[in-house]
Design a protein around this motif. Sequence first.
Motif, PDB file in Angstrom:
ATOM      1  N   LEU A  67      27.042  29.566 129.805  1.00 18.55           N
ATOM      2  CA  LEU A  67      25.855  29.878 129.011  1.00 18.55           C
ATOM      3  C   LEU A  67      25.842  29.046 127.736  1.00 18.55           C
ATOM      4  N   MET A  68      27.029  28.732 127.218  1.00 22.72           N
ATOM      5  CA  MET A  68      27.121  27.870 126.045  1.00 22.72           C
ATOM      6  C   MET A  68      26.593  26.479 126.363  1.00 22.72           C
ATOM      7  N   SER A  69      26.821  26.015 127.575  1.00 16.60           N
ATOM      8  CA  SER A  69      26.288  24.719 127.989  1.00 16.60           C
ATOM      9  C   SER A  69      24.765  24.738 127.950  1.00 16.60           C
ATOM     10  N   MET A  70      24.167  25.838 128.397  1.00 14.14           N
ATOM     11  CA  MET A  70      22.703  25.965 128.364  1.00 14.14           C
ATOM     12  C   MET A  70      22.189  26.006 126.937  1.00 14.14           C
ATOM     13  N   ILE A  71      22.864  26.759 126.085  1.00 10.10           N
ATOM     14  CA  ILE A  71      22.455  26.873 124.682  1.00 10.10           C
ATOM     15  C   ILE A  71      22.540  25.510 123.992  1.00 10.10           C
ATOM     16  N   ARG A  72      23.625  24.800 124.223  1.00  9.99           N
ATOM     17  CA  ARG A  72      23.813  23.496 123.593  1.00  9.99           C
ATOM     18  C   ARG A  72      22.809  22.479 124.117  1.00  9.99           C
ATOM     19  N   GLN A  73      22.498  22.539 125.416  1.00  7.86           N
ATOM     20  CA  GLN A  73      21.533  21.599 125.980  1.00  7.86           C
ATOM     21  C   GLN A  73      20.156  21.827 125.376  1.00  7.86           C
ATOM     22  N   ARG A  74      19.780  23.074 125.209  1.00  4.66           N
ATOM     23  CA  ARG A  74      18.495  23.405 124.579  1.00  4.66           C
ATOM     24  C   ARG A  74      18.422  22.811 123.180  1.00  4.66           C
TER      25      ARG A  74
ATOM     26  N   GLU B 192      29.716  28.647 115.779  1.00  4.62           N
ATOM     27  CA  GLU B 192      28.633  27.802 116.291  1.00  4.62           C
ATOM     28  C   GLU B 192      27.435  28.643 116.707  1.00  4.62           C
ATOM     29  N   LEU B 193      27.675  29.750 117.376  1.00  4.04           N
ATOM     30  CA  LEU B 193      26.574  30.612 117.793  1.00  4.04           C
ATOM     31  C   LEU B 193      25.841  31.193 116.594  1.00  4.04           C
ATOM     32  N   THR B 194      26.591  31.569 115.567  1.00  3.72           N
ATOM     33  CA  THR B 194      25.967  32.115 114.362  1.00  3.72           C
ATOM     34  C   THR B 194      25.100  31.073 113.680  1.00  3.72           C
ATOM     35  N   GLU B 195      25.600  29.845 113.602  1.00  2.64           N
ATOM     36  CA  GLU B 195      24.835  28.765 112.970  1.00  2.64           C
ATOM     37  C   GLU B 195      23.562  28.449 113.766  1.00  2.64           C
ATOM     38  N   LEU B 196      23.666  28.411 115.086  1.00  4.52           N
ATOM     39  CA  LEU B 196      22.493  28.120 115.904  1.00  4.52           C
ATOM     40  C   LEU B 196      21.450  29.230 115.772  1.00  4.52           C
ATOM     41  N   SER B 197      21.907  30.469 115.714  1.00  7.17           N
ATOM     42  CA  SER B 197      20.984  31.584 115.570  1.00  7.17           C
ATOM     43  C   SER B 197      20.268  31.554 114.227  1.00  7.17           C
TER      44      SER B 197
ATOM     45  N   ARG C 254      19.175  29.075 112.675  1.00  5.75           N
ATOM     46  CA  ARG C 254      18.177  28.007 112.580  1.00  5.75           C
ATOM     47  C   ARG C 254      16.751  28.537 112.770  1.00  5.75           C
ATOM     48  N   ASN C 255      16.627  29.735 113.325  1.00  7.62           N
ATOM     49  CA  ASN C 255      15.304  30.331 113.547  1.00  7.62           C
ATOM     50  C   ASN C 255      14.376  29.432 114.366  1.00  7.62           C
ATOM     51  N   ASP C 256      14.943  28.837 115.411  1.00  9.07           N
ATOM     52  CA  ASP C 256      14.138  27.957 116.266  1.00  9.07           C
ATOM     53  C   ASP C 256      13.866  28.573 117.635  1.00  9.07           C
ATOM     54  N   GLY C 257      14.069  29.882 117.734  1.00 15.21           N
ATOM     55  CA  GLY C 257      13.825  30.558 118.998  1.00 15.21           C
ATOM     56  C   GLY C 257      15.069  31.041 119.701  1.00 15.21           C
ATOM     57  N   PHE C 258      16.261  30.625 119.219  1.00 16.10           N
ATOM     58  CA  PHE C 258      17.507  31.132 119.799  1.00 16.10           C
ATOM     59  C   PHE C 258      17.990  32.324 118.984  1.00 16.10           C
ATOM     60  N   GLU C 259      18.358  33.414 119.685  1.00 14.81           N
ATOM     61  CA  GLU C 259      18.827  34.626 119.030  1.00 14.81           C
ATOM     62  C   GLU C 259      20.170  35.054 119.619  1.00 14.81           C
ATOM     63  N   LEU C 260      21.027  35.577 118.755  1.00 15.13           N
ATOM     64  CA  LEU C 260      22.349  36.058 119.150  1.00 15.13           C
ATOM     65  C   LEU C 260      22.448  37.547 118.878  1.00 15.13           C
ATOM     66  N   VAL C 261      22.825  38.306 119.913  1.00 14.58           N
ATOM     67  CA  VAL C 261      23.081  39.740 119.785  1.00 14.58           C
ATOM     68  C   VAL C 261      24.481  39.994 120.312  1.00 14.58           C
ATOM     69  N   GLN C 262      25.313  40.691 119.529  1.00 11.44           N
ATOM     70  CA  GLN C 262      26.703  40.876 119.913  1.00 11.44           C
ATOM     71  C   GLN C 262      27.080  42.348 119.991  1.00 11.44           C
ATOM     72  N   THR C 263      28.040  42.631 120.862  1.00 13.19           N
ATOM     73  CA  THR C 263      28.637  43.954 120.921  1.00 13.19           C
ATOM     74  C   THR C 263      30.149  43.812 121.042  1.00 13.19           C
ATOM     75  N   LEU C 264      30.878  44.638 120.295  1.00 11.29           N
ATOM     76  CA  LEU C 264      32.337  44.665 120.340  1.00 11.29           C
ATOM     77  C   LEU C 264      32.756  45.999 120.938  1.00 11.29           C
ATOM     78  N   THR C 265      33.459  45.943 122.060  1.00 16.54           N
ATOM     79  CA  THR C 265      33.681  47.158 122.840  1.00 16.54           C
ATOM     80  C   THR C 265      34.936  47.939 122.462  1.00 16.54           C
ATOM     81  N   ARG C 266      35.916  47.301 121.799  1.00 17.10           N
ATOM     82  CA  ARG C 266      37.175  48.000 121.512  1.00 17.10           C
ATOM     83  C   ARG C 266      37.471  48.132 120.029  1.00 17.10           C
ATOM     84  N   ARG C 267      37.366  47.029 119.306  1.00 21.93           N
ATOM     85  CA  ARG C 267      37.688  47.069 117.875  1.00 21.93           C
ATOM     86  C   ARG C 267      36.578  46.368 117.096  1.00 21.93           C
TER      87      ARG C 267
END
Length: 243
Positions: free
Chosen positions: A125-132, A158-163, A165-178
């Motif tokens: 998925l990172m490859s797709m994000i970077r290609q975009r 890198e994901l935080t920086e890309l998100s 940019r406000n160019d249409g890419f969004e990052l949503v995260q979940t931490l399941t243990r800690r």
Amino acid sequence: MGRLDWQLGTVRSTVPVTPRTHLLTIELPGWEGHLPGQHVDVRLTAEDGYQAQRSYSIASASHPSTIELAVERLDDGEVSAYLTDVVIPGDQLELRGPIGGYFTWTVADGGPVLLVAGGSGVAPLMSMIRQRFLEGSDLPMRLLYSSRAWDEIIYHDELTELSARNDGFELVQTLTRRQPPGWTGYSRRIDRDMLESVAYPADSAPLAYVCGPTALVESAAGLLVELGYDPLTVKTERFGPTG
């Protein structure tokens, strides 16, 4: 050389990014690039002739001559332990590829695009994000990324920086243990309520790519179909031990 011929690649860098994961940059003479989502096979041969082979998704955008692999060391993993604990820059590895045509995305395929990742399943998925980003696309793309803990998030900066940019890419995260102090993201496994909140509406004709451990992939893909996604547009790939 054909894409299924074995060839020698030279490791240019190996960088630890989590306690269990290294990023390997490998130079491959004659490499002509790949489609985001494709993978390569890596083969190791011992002095006594014993061979072990594993598949790794390519995490980099399409580029002539080099690829990046995100390798998570697995318990009792023959290949992953060697790639994370032994390999150093200058070593050579046998690879073949790129392989795969089903779990791929290009800007021409359109969007919006929902990406759902668990752990090291973020690699293709990172490859797709970077290609975009490389192509300057503003297609809507959203990544829902599940990790066990803060220090196990691959590509966090890198994901935080890309998100940002406000160019249409969004990052949503979940931490399941800690979760660290002040954490504002989700704090549980991906479930129906989370997907219903994060996913693009089904009537917007979204594409979905889900990659990670088998249980996460099967659950998330099934829930997306329940939410109205066309099963033909929900593509899945499983990451983890091969048994």
